[in-house]
Motif scaffolding. Structure first.
Motif, PDB file in Angstrom:
ATOM      1  N   GLY A 158       0.867  -1.046   0.120  1.00  0.00           N
ATOM      2  CA  GLY A 158      -0.026   0.149  -0.019  1.00  0.00           C
ATOM      3  C   GLY A 158       0.868   1.378   0.147  1.00  0.00           C
ATOM      4  O   GLY A 158       1.923   1.367  -0.564  1.00  0.00           O
ATOM      5  N   ASP A 159       0.545   2.504   0.567  1.00  0.00           N
ATOM      6  CA  ASP A 159       1.358   3.598   0.804  1.00  0.00           C
ATOM      7  C   ASP A 159       1.698   3.805   2.148  1.00  0.00           C
ATOM      8  O   ASP A 159       2.254   4.840   2.476  1.00  0.00           O
ATOM      9  N   GLY A 160       1.604   2.784   3.248  1.00  0.00           N
ATOM     10  CA  GLY A 160       1.496   3.053   4.536  1.00  0.00           C
ATOM     11  C   GLY A 160       2.623   2.207   5.139  1.00  0.00           C
ATOM     12  O   GLY A 160       2.822   2.424   6.365  1.00  0.00           O
ATOM     13  N   PHE A 161       3.187   0.961   4.675  1.00  0.00           N
ATOM     14  CA  PHE A 161       4.052   0.267   5.275  1.00  0.00           C
ATOM     15  C   PHE A 161       5.281  -0.047   4.280  1.00  0.00           C
ATOM     16  O   PHE A 161       5.076  -0.680   3.159  1.00  0.00           O
ATOM     17  N   ARG A 162       6.377   0.393   4.865  1.00  0.00           N
ATOM     18  CA  ARG A 162       7.566   0.281   4.050  1.00  0.00           C
ATOM     19  C   ARG A 162       8.270  -1.002   4.711  1.00  0.00           C
ATOM     20  O   ARG A 162       8.948  -0.744   5.511  1.00  0.00           O
ATOM     21  N   VAL A 163       8.471  -1.798   3.986  1.00  0.00           N
ATOM     22  CA  VAL A 163       8.724  -3.332   4.556  1.00  0.00           C
ATOM     23  C   VAL A 163      10.016  -3.790   3.744  1.00  0.00           C
ATOM     24  O   VAL A 163      10.138  -3.746   2.727  1.00  0.00           O
ATOM     25  N   HIS A 164      10.921  -4.602   4.744  1.00  0.00           N
ATOM     26  CA  HIS A 164      11.858  -5.725   4.290  1.00  0.00           C
ATOM     27  C   HIS A 164      11.142  -6.894   4.459  1.00  0.00           C
ATOM     28  O   HIS A 164      10.703  -7.326   5.314  1.00  0.00           O
ATOM     29  N   ARG A 218       9.907 -24.166   4.985  1.00  0.00           N
ATOM     30  CA  ARG A 218      11.179 -24.136   5.932  1.00  0.00           C
ATOM     31  C   ARG A 218      10.835 -23.487   7.167  1.00  0.00           C
ATOM     32  O   ARG A 218      11.340 -23.953   8.493  1.00  0.00           O
ATOM     33  N   MET A 219       9.772 -22.349   7.234  1.00  0.00           N
ATOM     34  CA  MET A 219       9.714 -21.414   8.186  1.00  0.00           C
ATOM     35  C   MET A 219       8.389 -21.831   9.143  1.00  0.00           C
ATOM     36  O   MET A 219       8.062 -21.262   9.939  1.00  0.00           O
ATOM     37  N   ASP A 220       7.672 -22.687   8.317  1.00  0.00           N
ATOM     38  CA  ASP A 220       6.415 -23.005   9.037  1.00  0.00           C
ATOM     39  C   ASP A 220       6.323 -23.225  10.471  1.00  0.00           C
ATOM     40  O   ASP A 220       7.245 -23.985  10.879  1.00  0.00           O
ATOM     41  N   PRO A 221       5.512 -22.625  11.345  1.00  0.00           N
ATOM     42  CA  PRO A 221       4.140 -22.113  11.004  1.00  0.00           C
ATOM     43  C   PRO A 221       4.351 -20.441  10.534  1.00  0.00           C
ATOM     44  O   PRO A 221       3.286 -19.888  10.460  1.00  0.00           O
ATOM     45  N   PHE A 222       5.523 -20.065  10.408  1.00  0.00           N
ATOM     46  CA  PHE A 222       5.610 -18.540  10.069  1.00  0.00           C
ATOM     47  C   PHE A 222       5.915 -18.542   8.775  1.00  0.00           C
ATOM     48  O   PHE A 222       6.740 -18.473   8.251  1.00  0.00           O
ATOM     49  N   ILE A 223       4.834 -18.020   7.925  1.00  0.00           N
ATOM     50  CA  ILE A 223       4.633 -18.118   6.518  1.00  0.00           C
ATOM     51  C   ILE A 223       4.913 -16.765   5.897  1.00  0.00           C
ATOM     52  O   ILE A 223       5.154 -16.755   4.721  1.00  0.00           O
ATOM     53  N   MET A 224       4.840 -15.960   6.795  1.00  0.00           N
ATOM     54  CA  MET A 224       5.481 -14.500   6.103  1.00  0.00           C
ATOM     55  C   MET A 224       5.806 -13.764   7.329  1.00  0.00           C
ATOM     56  O   MET A 224       5.409 -13.702   8.324  1.00  0.00           O
ATOM     57  N   LEU A 225       6.933 -12.741   7.058  1.00  0.00           N
ATOM     58  CA  LEU A 225       7.435 -11.998   7.832  1.00  0.00           C
ATOM     59  C   LEU A 225       7.804 -10.542   7.029  1.00  0.00           C
ATOM     60  O   LEU A 225       8.833 -10.716   6.435  1.00  0.00           O
ATOM     61  N   ASP A 226       7.219  -9.465   7.552  1.00  0.00           N
ATOM     62  CA  ASP A 226       7.433  -8.403   6.630  1.00  0.00           C
ATOM     63  C   ASP A 226       8.044  -7.317   8.198  1.00  0.00           C
ATOM     64  O   ASP A 226       7.203  -7.265   9.308  1.00  0.00           O
ATOM     65  N   TYR A 227       9.055  -6.830   7.874  1.00  0.00           N
ATOM     66  CA  TYR A 227       9.440  -5.908   8.763  1.00  0.00           C
ATOM     67  C   TYR A 227       9.483  -4.407   8.421  1.00  0.00           C
ATOM     68  O   TYR A 227      10.306  -4.016   7.509  1.00  0.00           O
ATOM     69  N   ASN A 228       8.815  -3.394   9.031  1.00  0.00           N
ATOM     70  CA  ASN A 228       8.762  -2.104   8.713  1.00  0.00           C
ATOM     71  C   ASN A 228       9.839  -1.591   9.675  1.00  0.00           C
ATOM     72  O   ASN A 228       9.518  -1.140  10.862  1.00  0.00           O
ATOM     73  N   SER A 229      11.130  -1.458   9.307  1.00  0.00           N
ATOM     74  CA  SER A 229      12.014  -0.826  10.034  1.00  0.00           C
ATOM     75  C   SER A 229      11.953   0.702  10.243  1.00  0.00           C
ATOM     76  O   SER A 229      10.972   1.238   9.612  1.00  0.00           O
ATOM     77  N   LYS A 230      12.424   1.347  10.982  1.00  0.00           N
ATOM     78  CA  LYS A 230      12.229   2.764  11.337  1.00  0.00           C
ATOM     79  C   LYS A 230      12.219   3.474   9.976  1.00  0.00           C
ATOM     80  O   LYS A 230      12.880   3.609   9.169  1.00  0.00           O
TER      81      LYS A 230
END
Length: 290
Positions: free
Chosen positions: A19-25, A38-50
């Motif tokens: 969107g226009d509100g979340f700048r993520v790695h 490989r990471m199940d049950p964590f199937i997505m990780l988006d990190y909006n650093s500062k």
């Protein structure tokens, strides 16, 4: 001590906007084989650093979109975000709060900067996770957990403390209810602070340095915004802060079930993905105003 070995330290990829509100790695799914299985049950990780968002007169974020088959978990480190979904869940989370939405059989939702934040602007820092649901629970009734910072149990450690969002740490149970064994902890350590952790060898385990810098297992330095992945051997590891630090620690039992995913749907078969699109197109996910 049955030490859990370090598999890799992974630098953040170039950020992109959701969107226009979340700048993520994006860390999961991504390169280095950090895929859903490989990471199940964590199937997505988006990190909006500062990231500094300037003041504006309308909220930035992501418009109405569907989900089915998993849970979305948003952890607010700085800034405020609001959420609404078609099952009636919603609210605003502030610094230290957690929003845990179980999409399950299907919801529409939207996420956007809270009014108090976008009118003033400022530093925004968040993590969003997708947590997979067991096959038997994928079509259960959607629900929403609003977890305020003050409701998250803490455990004191050497020169710091651990916030137990989900799972357990030193016999202290977390604030969130989960469908499978998931540990989600914030380690907040001052310089020299140290904490020990132990999770079953088969659990997929990682940490993300939100603030500062830490030394893991007295050997590996992990800087800000980097992710450390452990091998699926051994159980124990230590985290020591070389600067005042905040570290997100995740460890979960893999479901070991088939994964079929397409966009906002994560199911077990391609047929279930087709059904999800049909149900969405036929209005079975409810309604939600833009």
């Amino acid at each position: 001590m049955n030490t859990k070995n370090i598999e890799a330290v992974i630098a953040p990829k170039e950020p992109h906007f959701v969107g226009d509100g979340f700048r993520v790695h994006n860390f999961i799914p991504s390169g280095y084989h950090l895929d859903m299985r490989r990471m199940d049950p964590f199937i997505m990780l988006d990190y909006n650093s500062k990231f500094n968002f300037p003041a504006t007169d309308k909220p930035k974020g992501v418009g109405v979109h569907p989900h089915r088959g998993f849970e979305t978990v948003t952890i607010a480190y700085q800034g405020s975000v609001s959420h609404h979904d078609s099952s009636g869940g919603g609210g605003t989370i502030h610094q230290g709060d957690v929003q845990w939405m179980t999409a399950a059989s299907g919801v529409l939702h939207k996420e956007y900067h809270a009014e108090e934040f976008y009118k003033k602007g400022g530093i925004f820092q968040m993590v969003q996770l997708w947590v997979n649901l067991p096959a038997k629970d994928k079509m259960s009734t959607p629900k929403y957990q609003a977890i305020e910072h003050k409701a998250i149990p803490t455990v004191e450690v050497e020169n710091g403390f651990i916030e137990v969002i989900a799972g357990e740490y030193n016999q202290t149970k977390g604030a969130a209810s989960t469908f499978s064994p998931v540990n989600m902890l914030n380690a907040k350590l001052n310089v020299g602070g140290k904490a020990n952790f132990s999770f079953p060898a088969n659990y997929n385990t990682l940490l993300l340095v939100i603030e500062g810098e830490v030394k893991v297992n007295e050997q590996e330095i992990v800087p800000t915004d980097h992710l450390l992945l452990f091998t699926n051997e051994g159980e124990d590891f230590s985290v020591e802060a070389t600067e005042n630090s905040v570290v997100l620690i995740l460890s979960g039992e893999p479901l070991n079930e088939p994964i079929a995913s397409y966009g906002p749907f994560v199911m077990n078969t391609q047929e279930q993905i087709r059904e999800a699109f049909e149900d969405y197109n036929n209005g079975k996910f409810g309604t939600l105003e833009e």
